[in-house]
Design a protein around this motif. Structure first.
Motif, mmCIF file in Angstrom:
data_model
loop_
_atom_site.group_PDB
_atom_site.id
_atom_site.type_symbol
_atom_site.label_atom_id
_atom_site.label_comp_id
_atom_site.label_asym_id
_atom_site.label_seq_id
_atom_site.Cartn_x
_atom_site.Cartn_y
_atom_site.Cartn_z
ATOM 1 N N PHE A 184 -2.963 3.798 -3.075
ATOM 2 C CA PHE A 184 -2.630 2.822 -3.985
ATOM 3 C C PHE A 184 -2.326 1.745 -3.491
ATOM 4 O O PHE A 184 -1.706 1.465 -2.890
ATOM 5 C CB PHE A 184 -1.593 3.360 -4.971
ATOM 6 C CG PHE A 184 -1.074 2.110 -5.732
ATOM 7 C CD1 PHE A 184 -2.216 1.528 -6.819
ATOM 8 C CD2 PHE A 184 0.264 1.911 -5.976
ATOM 9 C CE1 PHE A 184 -1.722 0.561 -7.771
ATOM 10 C CE2 PHE A 184 0.465 0.828 -6.838
ATOM 11 C CZ PHE A 184 -0.302 0.202 -7.714
ATOM 12 N N TYR B 45 -11.593 1.264 -8.448
ATOM 13 C CA TYR B 45 -11.520 2.651 -7.902
ATOM 14 C C TYR B 45 -12.526 2.961 -6.405
ATOM 15 O O TYR B 45 -13.759 2.170 -6.682
ATOM 16 C CB TYR B 45 -11.471 3.586 -8.865
ATOM 17 C CG TYR B 45 -10.453 3.423 -9.782
ATOM 18 C CD1 TYR B 45 -9.177 4.147 -9.330
ATOM 19 C CD2 TYR B 45 -10.396 2.637 -10.884
ATOM 20 C CE1 TYR B 45 -8.120 3.903 -10.326
ATOM 21 C CE2 TYR B 45 -9.401 2.564 -11.453
ATOM 22 C CZ TYR B 45 -8.172 3.298 -11.239
ATOM 23 O OH TYR B 45 -6.992 2.917 -12.029
ATOM 24 N N ASN C 20 -8.965 6.027 -4.420
ATOM 25 C CA ASN C 20 -8.266 5.049 -4.085
ATOM 26 C C ASN C 20 -8.289 4.252 -5.150
ATOM 27 O O ASN C 20 -9.482 3.935 -5.955
ATOM 28 C CB ASN C 20 -8.611 4.305 -2.768
ATOM 29 C CG ASN C 20 -8.518 5.513 -1.371
ATOM 30 O OD1 ASN C 20 -7.816 6.113 -1.482
ATOM 31 N ND2 ASN C 20 -9.836 5.265 -0.582
ATOM 32 N N CYS C 21 -7.164 3.343 -5.314
ATOM 33 C CA CYS C 21 -7.014 2.426 -6.305
ATOM 34 C C CYS C 21 -6.730 0.963 -6.018
ATOM 35 O O CYS C 21 -5.561 1.249 -4.886
ATOM 36 C CB CYS C 21 -6.168 2.896 -7.321
ATOM 37 S SG CYS C 21 -5.847 1.427 -8.813
ATOM 38 N N TRP D 184 -2.032 -2.445 -4.201
ATOM 39 C CA TRP D 184 -1.381 -3.376 -5.236
ATOM 40 C C TRP D 184 -1.642 -4.699 -4.530
ATOM 41 O O TRP D 184 -0.970 -4.974 -3.314
ATOM 42 C CB TRP D 184 0.057 -3.022 -5.453
ATOM 43 C CG TRP D 184 0.751 -3.958 -6.713
ATOM 44 C CD1 TRP D 184 0.487 -3.840 -7.839
ATOM 45 C CD2 TRP D 184 1.412 -4.881 -6.218
ATOM 46 N NE1 TRP D 184 1.369 -4.876 -8.599
ATOM 47 C CE2 TRP D 184 2.082 -5.501 -7.484
ATOM 48 C CE3 TRP D 184 2.024 -5.532 -5.119
ATOM 49 C CZ2 TRP D 184 2.762 -6.747 -7.612
ATOM 50 C CZ3 TRP D 184 2.881 -6.649 -5.085
ATOM 51 C CH2 TRP D 184 3.303 -7.141 -6.478
ATOM 52 N N TYR E 11 3.665 -0.131 -10.482
ATOM 53 C CA TYR E 11 3.565 0.646 -9.509
ATOM 54 C C TYR E 11 3.402 2.241 -10.206
ATOM 55 O O TYR E 11 2.344 2.806 -9.941
ATOM 56 C CB TYR E 11 4.417 0.798 -8.304
ATOM 57 C CG TYR E 11 4.794 -0.256 -7.562
ATOM 58 C CD1 TYR E 11 3.612 -1.623 -7.679
ATOM 59 C CD2 TYR E 11 5.737 -0.690 -6.786
ATOM 60 C CE1 TYR E 11 3.831 -2.683 -6.834
ATOM 61 C CE2 TYR E 11 6.084 -1.851 -6.062
ATOM 62 C CZ TYR E 11 5.161 -2.606 -5.947
ATOM 63 O OH TYR E 11 5.177 -3.912 -5.084
ATOM 64 N N TYR F 39 -8.368 -2.932 -12.297
ATOM 65 C CA TYR F 39 -8.207 -1.961 -11.573
ATOM 66 C C TYR F 39 -9.433 -1.463 -11.098
ATOM 67 O O TYR F 39 -10.503 -1.311 -11.738
ATOM 68 C CB TYR F 39 -7.637 -0.689 -12.521
ATOM 69 C CG TYR F 39 -6.507 -0.689 -13.145
ATOM 70 C CD1 TYR F 39 -5.219 -0.055 -12.642
ATOM 71 C CD2 TYR F 39 -5.942 -2.013 -14.172
ATOM 72 C CE1 TYR F 39 -4.090 -0.263 -13.061
ATOM 73 C CE2 TYR F 39 -4.702 -1.882 -14.520
ATOM 74 C CZ TYR F 39 -3.756 -1.034 -14.284
ATOM 75 O OH TYR F 39 -2.660 -1.277 -14.665
ATOM 76 N N ALA G 244 0.321 2.566 -12.727
ATOM 77 C CA ALA G 244 -0.863 2.601 -11.948
ATOM 78 C C ALA G 244 -1.070 3.884 -11.277
ATOM 79 O O ALA G 244 -2.142 4.447 -11.149
ATOM 80 C CB ALA G 244 -1.178 1.475 -11.000
ATOM 81 N N ALA G 245 0.051 4.425 -10.733
ATOM 82 C CA ALA G 245 -0.040 5.708 -10.022
ATOM 83 C C ALA G 245 -0.221 6.940 -10.884
ATOM 84 O O ALA G 245 -1.002 7.761 -10.492
ATOM 85 C CB ALA G 245 1.421 6.119 -8.974
ATOM 86 N N ARG H 218 0.758 -0.995 0.034
ATOM 87 C CA ARG H 218 -0.030 0.127 0.103
ATOM 88 C C ARG H 218 0.925 1.104 0.008
ATOM 89 O O ARG H 218 1.833 1.364 0.749
ATOM 90 C CB ARG H 218 -0.782 -0.031 1.005
ATOM 91 C CG ARG H 218 -1.711 -1.193 1.369
ATOM 92 C CD ARG H 218 -2.637 -1.155 2.537
ATOM 93 N NE ARG H 218 -3.821 -0.373 2.455
ATOM 94 C CZ ARG H 218 -4.950 -1.185 2.544
ATOM 95 N NH1 ARG H 218 -5.099 -2.238 2.637
ATOM 96 N NH2 ARG H 218 -6.089 -0.111 2.279
ATOM 97 N N GLN I 88 -3.792 6.915 -11.820
ATOM 98 C CA GLN I 88 -4.578 7.517 -10.771
ATOM 99 C C GLN I 88 -4.602 8.828 -10.584
ATOM 100 O O GLN I 88 -5.828 9.677 -10.370
ATOM 101 C CB GLN I 88 -4.200 6.888 -9.297
ATOM 102 C CG GLN I 88 -4.958 6.925 -8.152
ATOM 103 C CD GLN I 88 -4.540 6.000 -6.806
ATOM 104 O OE1 GLN I 88 -3.681 5.092 -7.150
ATOM 105 N NE2 GLN I 88 -5.024 6.369 -5.933
#
Length: 300
Positions: free
Chosen positions: A235, A187, A196-197, A237, A214, A185, A217-218, A41, A221
């Motif tokens: 985030f 949300y 948040n994802c 994962w 990472y 993914y 995805a960020a 996280r 987001q």
């Protein structure tokens, strides 16, 4: 309370795979040490980004890949034009196997860039991520743009529990150069406006893949949050099969000897008119001072 650097979550998983992973043969023939089930996280709310510091991560390449996914593209030519070569291995292996020509990667990429017919025939990856995210083909023949639907729901119904997209289109898996690894993914919007994802990744190369995943995805987001007038939140994962390839063990040991440094900050320098209009120049990363890069081969 003692602060524990968030990067230690990744390093702990790397160490677990290295020291206790189940050693097994895999699809590539290289072999792995595998751990099943993991979570890390990262809190993005302060502007920090999950760009690992115990080795240099080429974050621009990861962001460019995410931007390419968002175009719906499935041919490596667009990536090569952007100096991104991380997808070349799969079509190159297919070309060598089908033609018997032991062409170099440099020559193969040159042909992709210069020859339209060659690029169309050999640069195509099949219906991989971008196709599924932007042009999922339903049984009725209609295409579904999961990203546009997500942005619309984030804006109109942020309390929805259906804000997700995924790439595991069973009917088209066999046509893909590589089935989706980062599959789903999802949300979640908090009552105070944080996005948040949660990313579920069915399979992950811990040394090479996870650090890129990472970052990508960020970056997504941040774009989604901006488009929906939200703030980035957490985030999360989640991995299914998290593995170290057997030809990455020494590199993992080297990385584990390094102490994490301060995570950098990532922000968008402008607000694009839509999710489709961001470019790499819109991403600004400050304070990134990582340890040296660690080289390793991709298992194909």
């Amino acid at each position: 309370m003692t602060f524990r650097h968030p990067e230690h979550q990744y390093l702990d998983l790397l160490r677990l795979a290295l020291e206790q992973g189940d050693e097994r043969l895999d699809r590539t023939g290289v072999g792995t040490r595998s751990v099943f089930g993991a979570m890390v996280r990262f809190d993005l709310s302060s502007g920090v980004a999950p760009i690992l510091t115990t080795k240099r991560v080429y974050w621009k390449t990861a962001v460019k890949e995410m931007l390419w996914f968002l175009t719906g593209g499935t041919n490596i030519r667009a990536l090569l034009r952007d100096n991104v070569r991380i997808w070349t291995d799969w079509p190159l292996a297919r070309y060598r196997a089908d033609t018997g020509e032991d062409v170099s990667q440099e020559e193969f990429e040159r042909r992709i860039l210069e020859d339209d017919a060659f690029a169309s025939r050999w640069g195509e990856l099949g219906p991989v991520y971008g196709k599924q995210w932007r042009r999922w083909l339903g049984a009725d023949g209609r295409e579904h743009d999961q990203i546009a639907q997500l942005v619309g729901t984030l804006r109109s119904n942020p309390a929805s529990r259906r804000m997700l997209f995924h790439g595991w289109n069973v009917s088209e898996i066999g046509e893909m150069a590589l089935p989706p690894c980062h599959m789903v993914y999802q949300y979640h919007v908090t009552s105070d406006g944080r996005l948040n994802c949660l990313l579920f990744q069915r399979s992950v190369d811990l040394l090479l893949g996870a650090p890129f995943n990472y970052v990508g995805a960020a970056a997504l987001q941040l774009m989604l949050a901006q488009q929906a007038d939200l703030r980035p939140g957490e985030f999360i994962w989640v991995a299914g099969d998290a593995h170290l390839y057997l030809n990455h063990l020494e590199q993992a040991r080297e990385q584990l000897q390094r102490d994490p440094r301060d995570l950098p900050r990532m922000q968008l320098s402008r607000r694009a008119n839509s999710i489709d209009e961001y470019t790499i120049d819109d991403f600004q990363v400050d304070g990134y001072a990582p340890h040296a890069a660690i080289k390793a081969d991709v298992a194909v």
